[in-house]
Design an enzyme around this catalytic site. Structure first.
Site, PDB file in Angstrom:
ATOM      1  N   HIS A  24     -25.242  65.876  48.212  1.00  0.00           N
ATOM      2  CA  HIS A  24     -24.199  65.523  47.230  1.00  0.00           C
ATOM      3  C   HIS A  24     -23.390  64.266  47.605  1.00  0.00           C
ATOM      4  CE1 HIS A  24     -21.312  67.814  49.636  1.00  0.00           C
ATOM      5  NE2 HIS A  24     -21.714  68.981  49.228  1.00  0.00           N
ATOM      6  N   HIS A  78     -19.615  82.080  52.394  1.00  0.00           N
ATOM      7  CA  HIS A  78     -19.312  80.874  51.602  1.00  0.00           C
ATOM      8  C   HIS A  78     -20.252  80.815  50.402  1.00  0.00           C
ATOM      9  CE1 HIS A  78     -18.491  76.812  50.536  1.00  0.00           C
ATOM     10  NE2 HIS A  78     -19.323  76.200  51.342  1.00  0.00           N
ATOM     11  N   GLU A  80     -21.038  78.162  48.367  1.00  0.00           N
ATOM     12  CA  GLU A  80     -21.766  76.942  47.987  1.00  0.00           C
ATOM     13  C   GLU A  80     -23.274  77.202  48.063  1.00  0.00           C
ATOM     14  OE1 GLU A  80     -20.422  73.290  49.857  1.00  0.00           O
ATOM     15  OE2 GLU A  80     -21.431  72.097  48.293  1.00  0.00           O
ATOM     16  N   ASP A  82     -25.964  75.859  48.993  1.00  0.00           N
ATOM     17  CA  ASP A  82     -26.863  75.688  50.138  1.00  0.00           C
ATOM     18  C   ASP A  82     -26.898  76.962  50.989  1.00  0.00           C
ATOM     19  OD1 ASP A  82     -24.198  74.876  50.589  1.00  0.00           O
ATOM     20  OD2 ASP A  82     -24.717  73.779  52.399  1.00  0.00           O
ATOM     21  N   HIS A 145     -14.345  74.974  53.532  1.00  0.00           N
ATOM     22  CA  HIS A 145     -13.806  73.938  52.679  1.00  0.00           C
ATOM     23  C   HIS A 145     -13.795  74.321  51.208  1.00  0.00           C
ATOM     24  CE1 HIS A 145     -17.755  72.041  51.146  1.00  0.00           C
ATOM     25  NE2 HIS A 145     -18.096  73.136  51.782  1.00  0.00           N
ATOM     26  N   ASP A 164     -19.382  76.671  57.228  1.00  0.00           N
ATOM     27  CA  ASP A 164     -19.609  75.215  57.330  1.00  0.00           C
ATOM     28  C   ASP A 164     -18.881  74.580  58.522  1.00  0.00           C
ATOM     29  OD1 ASP A 164     -21.359  74.664  55.251  1.00  0.00           O
ATOM     30  OD2 ASP A 164     -19.779  74.415  53.778  1.00  0.00           O
ATOM     31  N   TYR A 191     -20.125  64.761  59.851  1.00  0.00           N
ATOM     32  CA  TYR A 191     -19.952  65.968  59.030  1.00  0.00           C
ATOM     33  C   TYR A 191     -18.462  66.225  58.774  1.00  0.00           C
ATOM     34  CZ  TYR A 191     -20.794  70.812  57.602  1.00  0.00           C
ATOM     35  OH  TYR A 191     -20.852  71.981  56.912  1.00  0.00           O
ATOM     36  N   HIS A 224     -24.838  75.011  59.580  1.00  0.00           N
ATOM     37  CA  HIS A 224     -25.720  73.836  59.638  1.00  0.00           C
ATOM     38  C   HIS A 224     -25.814  73.351  61.081  1.00  0.00           C
ATOM     39  CE1 HIS A 224     -25.593  73.252  55.259  1.00  0.00           C
ATOM     40  NE2 HIS A 224     -24.284  73.378  55.323  1.00  0.00           N
TER      41      HIS A 224
HETATM   42 FE1  FEO Z   1     -20.065  74.094  51.751  1.00  0.00          FE
HETATM   43 FE2  FEO Z   1     -22.909  74.078  53.662  1.00  0.00          FE
HETATM   44  O1  FEO Z   1     -21.891  74.361  52.111  1.00  0.00           O
END
Ligand code: FEO
Length: 395
Positions: A24, A78, A80, A82, A145, A164, A191, A224
């Site tokens: 993104h 989370h 999101e 991903d 976040h 994250d 990051y 991640h």
């Molecule tokens: Fe906020 Fe890795 O997604």
């Protein structure tokens, strides 16, 4: 991929996304991983899913340890996509009626992503879930976040699933900090600069709270990149330093150019900043990615923006960069603007207005040069550089 044992009964079962190069709007030259974790105890629990396209690979990884049907609990730290995109496939495989633990905002947000009426178990901040010899303590980390973000902590193993936070967009053969060493830090920094920077004040409060609670942390498992097991305090200390955003005697000159005039001005400004002992470098938006420039800006004391005037406005790439930087809300910066124009010359005024809106300390009205800079014009650029240098800290 092969699952990796992290602690007694705790496994990494994530996947590598080797080929992703744009996340993104953030350039991910080294790909990324979507980390998912399996806790095998009296109650078998999966912490976070992966991106939709990798759901079957995740299920394959889990199957190397247990039959996915035996998973008792799903935890979503989370929403999101991903980390939740693969949830539909995972829930279908483990059983649609299995309890799905998430924060209250997670419940709300997941319900807006998925039509399935899953067996949601919204948790309280500090709520505990016993798994057997291990337990999970849920810690809300709102806006770190997303509003739904939370951590899950295994006190028996002093291990934190940090969603994250503390992550890096990096995929390589390494799984742990001790396998890659300090080479991971630039990825962690990028990051932070591109994902967490706007929430710096919240991060400082969170670290203070966790320190006050005396929570021992021996392993940090982010969603991640690599897992911090050798020295988790290293990334926590780095987050404190990055969140403080103390300005250095460093300037980032960001510009684009149509016919090299604004570029000539940028180079003159950089050279003069160097004469004043400022670490300065030009970044041309035709060649440098916005996310790399933001990473450079994190510890810089000054951001100097250059744009030609195009059709009474700022150049499109500069506009793109300003939109991106405004959203990330960097603090404690000196600002200035410059640019070449043909006949109207609005770009510098527009940039100054935006810098002021961002609460930058704008130290000069800016330098506007018609067409091609001559020696006088370059003198004005050097003067601007001198004012910026004077406003920066000595170190
Ligand atoms: Fe906020 Fe890795 O997604």
């Amino acid at each position: 991929m092969k699952p990796i044992k992290i602690a007694d009964g705790i496994y990494w079962v994530g996947v590598a996304d080797w080929n992703i190069r744009d996340f993104h709007g953030y350039s991910t030259y080294k790909g990324t991983t979507y980390n998912s974790y399996l806790v095998v105890d009296d109650k078998i629990t999966l912490i976070d899913a992966v991106k939709k396209e990798f759901a079957d690979e995740l299920i394959g990884n889990i199957s190397q340890i247990v039959d996915p049907k035996k998973i008792d609990y799903m935890v979503s730290n989370h929403t999101e996509m991903d980390h939740s995109g693969g949830l539909a496939r995972v829930m279908h495989r483990i059983g649609e009626d299995k309890p799905l633990y998430c924060s209250k905002m997670g419940h709300k947000n997941l319900s807006m992503h998925f039509p399935q009426k899953w067996n949601y178990m919204p948790v309280e901040n500090g709520g505990e879930l016993r798994l057997g010899k291990n337990s999970l303590t849920f810690m809300e980390t709102r806006m770190l976040h997303w509003p739904d973000s939370m951590f899950s902590y295994v006190k028996e193993q002093k291990l934190l699933f940090s969603s994250d936070a503390f992550g890096q967009h990096y995929s390589g053969p390494e799984r742990f900090d001790d396998e890659i060493g300090d080479d991971i830090m630039p990825h962690a920094l990028k990051y932070f600069a591109n994902i967490l920077l706007p929430y710096s004040p919240l991060i400082l409060k969170l670290v203070e709270k966790v320190t006050d609670m005396g929570l021992p942390i021996e392993t940090i498992c982010p969603d991640h990149g690599i897992i911090w097991r050798k020295d988790p305090s290293k990334i926590i200390k780095a987050y404190v330093e990055w969140s403080e955003q103390k300005p250095k005697r460093k300037a980032v000159v960001v510009y684009d150019t149509m016919w090299h005039s604004t570029e000539t001005m940028a180079n003159a400004i950089v050279e003069e900043l160097g004469n004043h002992g400022v670490h300065a470098k030009p970044f041309c938006l035709k060649h440098d990615h916005r996310s790399d420039i933001i990473t450079e800006i994190l510890d810089a004391g000054a951001v100097i923006l250059g744009s030609p005037t195009l059709n009474n406005g700022i150049f499109p790439t500069v506009s793109d960069f300003m939109t991106y930087m405004k959203g990330l809300k960097p603090l404690n910066k000196v600002g200035a603007a410059f640019g070449s124009y043909g006949w109207s010359g609005e770009a510098v005024k527009i940039l100054n207005g935006e810098l002021e809106q961002m609460k930058f300390n704008v130290v000069d009205p800016g330098v506007r040069i018609q067409f091609v800079p001559d020696e006088n014009a370059l003198g004005a650029c050097r003067e601007l550089a001198g004012k910026v240098a004077a406003a920066l800290p000595a170190k």
